[in-house]
Design a protein around this motif. Structure first.
Motif, PDB file in Angstrom:
ATOM      1  N   UNK A 179       0.809  -1.218   0.000  1.00 17.16           N
ATOM      2  CA  UNK A 179       0.000   0.000   0.000  1.00 17.16           C
ATOM      3  C   UNK A 179       0.841   1.265   0.000  1.00 17.16           C
ATOM      4  N   UNK A 180       1.950   1.265   0.774  1.00 19.67           N
ATOM      5  CA  UNK A 180       2.683   2.518   0.996  1.00 19.67           C
ATOM      6  C   UNK A 180       4.182   2.443   0.705  1.00 19.67           C
ATOM      7  N   UNK A 181       4.658   1.292   0.228  1.00 17.18           N
ATOM      8  CA  UNK A 181       6.050   1.198  -0.161  1.00 17.18           C
ATOM      9  C   UNK A 181       6.925   0.553   0.900  1.00 17.18           C
ATOM     10  N   UNK A 182       8.196   0.385   0.541  1.00 18.69           N
ATOM     11  CA  UNK A 182       9.122  -0.387   1.369  1.00 18.69           C
ATOM     12  C   UNK A 182       9.399   0.275   2.722  1.00 18.69           C
ATOM     13  N   UNK A 183       9.397   1.619   2.773  1.00 16.15           N
ATOM     14  CA  UNK A 183       9.669   2.282   4.055  1.00 16.15           C
ATOM     15  C   UNK A 183       8.604   1.961   5.090  1.00 16.15           C
ATOM     16  N   UNK A 184       7.347   1.869   4.650  1.00 17.03           N
ATOM     17  CA  UNK A 184       6.274   1.523   5.580  1.00 17.03           C
ATOM     18  C   UNK A 184       6.428   0.088   6.064  1.00 17.03           C
ATOM     19  N   UNK A 185       6.816  -0.811   5.159  1.00 13.83           N
ATOM     20  CA  UNK A 185       7.058  -2.197   5.559  1.00 13.83           C
ATOM     21  C   UNK A 185       8.199  -2.314   6.547  1.00 13.83           C
ATOM     22  N   UNK A 186       9.272  -1.571   6.304  1.00 13.22           N
ATOM     23  CA  UNK A 186      10.422  -1.597   7.207  1.00 13.22           C
ATOM     24  C   UNK A 186      10.081  -0.971   8.558  1.00 13.22           C
ATOM     25  N   UNK A 187       9.237   0.060   8.551  1.00 12.66           N
ATOM     26  CA  UNK A 187       8.828   0.684   9.814  1.00 12.66           C
ATOM     27  C   UNK A 187       8.052  -0.315  10.668  1.00 12.66           C
TER      28      UNK A 187
END
Length: 204
Positions: free
Chosen positions: A33-41
């Motif tokens: 939904x929001x990209x890799x940074x959101x997944x890493x967060x």
């Protein structure tokens, strides 16, 4: 540095993070939904919670196990309710769109929510306690050993979330548009199932 102790701790972090439960499904959905940074967060929140458990266990495993027994029911109720709320929200995914730039406040919120979900998840707690004892990490005898265990668990957990988020981000453009919508629904269903299980076992 005790390389064997660090390797065992890293293995523990990987073993706790890798099973695709509610947190893994959330991480995949956030990345889509929001990209890799959101997944890493989200992964960072989980890794921090794993580090907290590792800290408590390394300080004193017997006291850690006793404390878990004392707060087991409240944690199950809180974790179950939180998973139900997240599950219902995930079942109503946003319309598919290209990941927009994510603000630091959004990343902080994602990290905080996955930290709370992990720290109150009864399955994570039980698996952590069993694996910690099984790998012989309960015998840590010094502050340096305890710090090494915490670092290893955090590193192993974060390594898994980096691989998962990175893999999903790379594959995202090759997936059909409806894939993100179905992942969101699956994520919601998994969260609701785990939440109901936690509530039922607590009340039973």
């Amino acid at each position: 540095m005790d390389a064997a102790l660090f390797a065992k701790s890293l293995l523990l972090g990987l073993a706790i993070a890798a099973p695709l439960g509610p947190i893994g499904a959330l991480c995949i959905n956030r990345t889509l939904e929001r990209g890799i940074l959101a997944g890493l967060a989200g992964g960072l929140g989980t890794a921090l919670a794993d580090g907290v458990y590792a800290s408590l266990a390394a300080i004193g495993f017997a006291a850690f196990s006793d404390a878990l027994a004392r707060i087991d029911m409240p944690l199950r109720l809180l974790g179950g309710a939180f998973m139900l709320w997240l599950g219902v929200r995930e079942m109503r995914p946003a319309p598919p769109r290209a990941p927009a730039p994510v603000r630091p406040r959004d990343l902080l919120g994602t990290t905080a929510s996955t930290f709370l979900l992990t720290i109150t998840n009864p399955m994570t707690i039980l698996a952590f306690a069993a694996l910690f004892a099984g790998l012989g990490l309960a015998a840590t005898s010094s502050n340096a050993d305890a710090a090494l265990v915490v670092a290893g668990v955090f590193t192993g957990s974060m390594l898994w979330w980096c691989c998962l988020s990175g893999g999903v981000a790379l594959a995202r453009h090759r997936l059909p548009p409806a894939f993100a919508r179905w992942v969101a629904r699956l994520s919601g269903a998994i969260l609701i199932a785990f939440g109901l299980a936690a509530l039922l076992t607590a009340l039973a």
